[in-house]
Design a protein around this motif. Structure first.
Motif, PDB file in Angstrom:
ATOM      1  N   TYR A  61       0.823  -1.355  -0.097  1.00 48.97           N
ATOM      2  CA  TYR A  61      -0.048   0.154  -0.072  1.00 48.97           C
ATOM      3  C   TYR A  61       0.602   1.278   0.172  1.00 48.97           C
ATOM      4  N   HIS A  62       1.869   1.199   0.837  1.00 53.32           N
ATOM      5  CA  HIS A  62       2.788   2.542   0.971  1.00 53.32           C
ATOM      6  C   HIS A  62       3.743   2.618  -0.109  1.00 53.32           C
ATOM      7  N   LEU A  63       3.980   1.553  -0.847  1.00 52.54           N
ATOM      8  CA  LEU A  63       4.678   1.676  -2.158  1.00 52.54           C
ATOM      9  C   LEU A  63       3.752   1.942  -3.511  1.00 52.54           C
ATOM     10  N   ALA A  64       2.717   1.557  -3.316  1.00 49.06           N
ATOM     11  CA  ALA A  64       1.882   1.824  -4.545  1.00 49.06           C
ATOM     12  C   ALA A  64       0.318   2.033  -3.966  1.00 49.06           C
ATOM     13  N   PRO A  65       0.227   3.267  -3.642  1.00 51.33           N
ATOM     14  CA  PRO A  65      -1.012   3.588  -2.851  1.00 51.33           C
ATOM     15  C   PRO A  65      -2.250   3.629  -3.926  1.00 51.33           C
ATOM     16  N   ASP A  66      -1.958   4.001  -5.264  1.00 54.47           N
ATOM     17  CA  ASP A  66      -2.805   4.107  -6.293  1.00 54.47           C
ATOM     18  C   ASP A  66      -3.292   3.161  -7.012  1.00 54.47           C
ATOM     19  N   TRP A  67      -2.550   1.962  -6.899  1.00 57.37           N
ATOM     20  CA  TRP A  67      -2.804   0.536  -7.726  1.00 57.37           C
ATOM     21  C   TRP A  67      -4.102   0.109  -7.325  1.00 57.37           C
ATOM     22  N   ARG A 116       5.689   6.080 -13.142  1.00 53.80           N
ATOM     23  CA  ARG A 116       6.238   6.364 -11.599  1.00 53.80           C
ATOM     24  C   ARG A 116       5.066   6.416 -10.827  1.00 53.80           C
ATOM     25  N   GLN A 117       5.115   5.874  -9.529  1.00 52.19           N
ATOM     26  CA  GLN A 117       4.059   6.157  -8.695  1.00 52.19           C
ATOM     27  C   GLN A 117       3.909   7.383  -7.910  1.00 52.19           C
ATOM     28  N   PRO A 118       2.638   8.082  -7.698  1.00 50.59           N
ATOM     29  CA  PRO A 118       2.606   9.255  -7.153  1.00 50.59           C
ATOM     30  C   PRO A 118       2.521   9.152  -5.830  1.00 50.59           C
ATOM     31  N   ALA A 119       1.795  10.024  -4.989  1.00 53.13           N
ATOM     32  CA  ALA A 119       2.088  10.240  -3.564  1.00 53.13           C
ATOM     33  C   ALA A 119       2.122   8.889  -2.676  1.00 53.13           C
ATOM     34  N   LEU A 120       2.784   9.031  -1.771  1.00 57.88           N
ATOM     35  CA  LEU A 120       2.738   7.862  -0.968  1.00 57.88           C
ATOM     36  C   LEU A 120       1.873   8.238   0.719  1.00 57.88           C
TER      37      LEU A 120
END
Length: 218
Positions: A61-67, A116-120
Motif C-alpha cells: 500500500y505504501h509503495l503503490a497507494p494508487d494501484w 512512476r507512482q505518485p504520492a505515498l
C-alpha cells in the motif's frame, strides 16, 4: 482443520514428553522450518500468512497507494513465498526475505507499467531529525486551527515523499513504516548496508529541507 499438530520434536521418555503445540504457538524459525520440510502442510503455511499478511499489505500500500490491483499483488507475493521458501537458509530472517519479495515485485510492476507512482500515504511525523523520524501522530487533542495546519503539513509531506526517488521512498517505508533494521533493508533491496544508510540519511535530509517551515509548528 485441526487446531494442533503432532509434536514431531518430542523428547524421549528419559527427559519427559511435551504436549503438542498449535502452530500459532510456534516461534518463527520453527514455523518456517516446518513449512520448508512439509510444503504440503497447509496449516503451517496458513499460520505464516496470518502473521505477515498485514506486513505485506501495508508495504504494498505504501509503495503503490494508487494501484487498484494491490490485492492481486499480495496474492502473487504469497505464491512466490510458497514456491521459494525452501531456498531460505536462515528462517529467522524471514521478514527481511519477505520484504525483498515484495519490493522486487513492486519494481517488476513499475518496469511493466513504465510509469512512476505518485504520492505515498503515510502518517505524518511529529519531528524530522538527522538521526530519527517519528511517524506517530500526537495524542493530544488539537484545536481547529491546529488541525488545519496539520492537514496542510500532511499534504506537503505527501508531496515531498512523492518527489523522492523510488529507491529513497522504498528505504524510508521499510525503515519508518515497517521498522526493519538497516541490515534487513539491505537484504530486502539488494544493496549494501552503506547504501541503505546513505539513502535514508539523504531522504530524511530532503524531507527536512522541504518541510522546514512546517516543522517549526510541531
Amino acid at each position: 482443520m485441526t487446531a494442533s499438530v503432532p509434536c514431531a520434536w518430542s523428547n524421549s521418555e528419559a527427559t519427559g514428553s511435551r504436549l503438542p503445540r498449535s502452530v500459532d504457538q510456534l516461534p518463527l524459525d520453527e514455523l518456517v522450518l516446518r513449512c520448508q520440510k512439509q510444503p504440503g502442510d497447509r496449516l503451517a503455511f496458513t499460520e505464516l500468512v496470518r502473521r505477515y499478511q498485514n506486513h505485506v499489505e501495508r508495504l504494498i500500500y505504501h509503495l503503490a497507494p494508487d494501484w487498484e490491483d494491490r490485492a492481486d499483488l499480495v496474492q502473487e507475493v504469497w505464491i512466490r513465498v510458497y514456491r521459494n521458501l525452501k531456498n531460505l537458509q536462515e528462517p529467522r530472517s524471514f521478514k527481511g526475505w519477505l520484504s525483498r519479495i515484495v519490493t522486487n515485485l513492486f519494481y517488476d510492476e513499475l518496469r511493466r507499467r513504465k510509469r512512476r507512482q505518485p504520492a505515498l500515504s503515510l502518517d505524518a511525523p511529529r519531528q524530522i531529525g538527522n538521526d530519527q523520524m517519528d511517524w506517530e501522530l500526537p495524542t493530544d487533542q488539537a484545536g481547529p486551527s491546529e488541525e488545519l495546519e496539520k492537514q496542510e503539513f500532511y499534504g506537503e509531506l505527501r508531496r515531498a515523499i512523492a518527489g523522492l526517488p523510488e529507491s529513497f521512498r522504498t528505504t524510508i517505508v521499510l525503515r519508518e513504516i515497517e521498522g526493519l533494521a538497516y541490515e534487513e533493508i539491505a537484504a530486502a533491496t539488494g544493496v549494501s548496508l552503506g547504501t541503505v544508510k546513505s539513502r535514508i540519511a539523504r531522504a530524511r535530509q530532503r524531507l527536512q529541507d522541504q518541510l522546514s517551515g512546517y516543522l517549526k509548528l510541531f
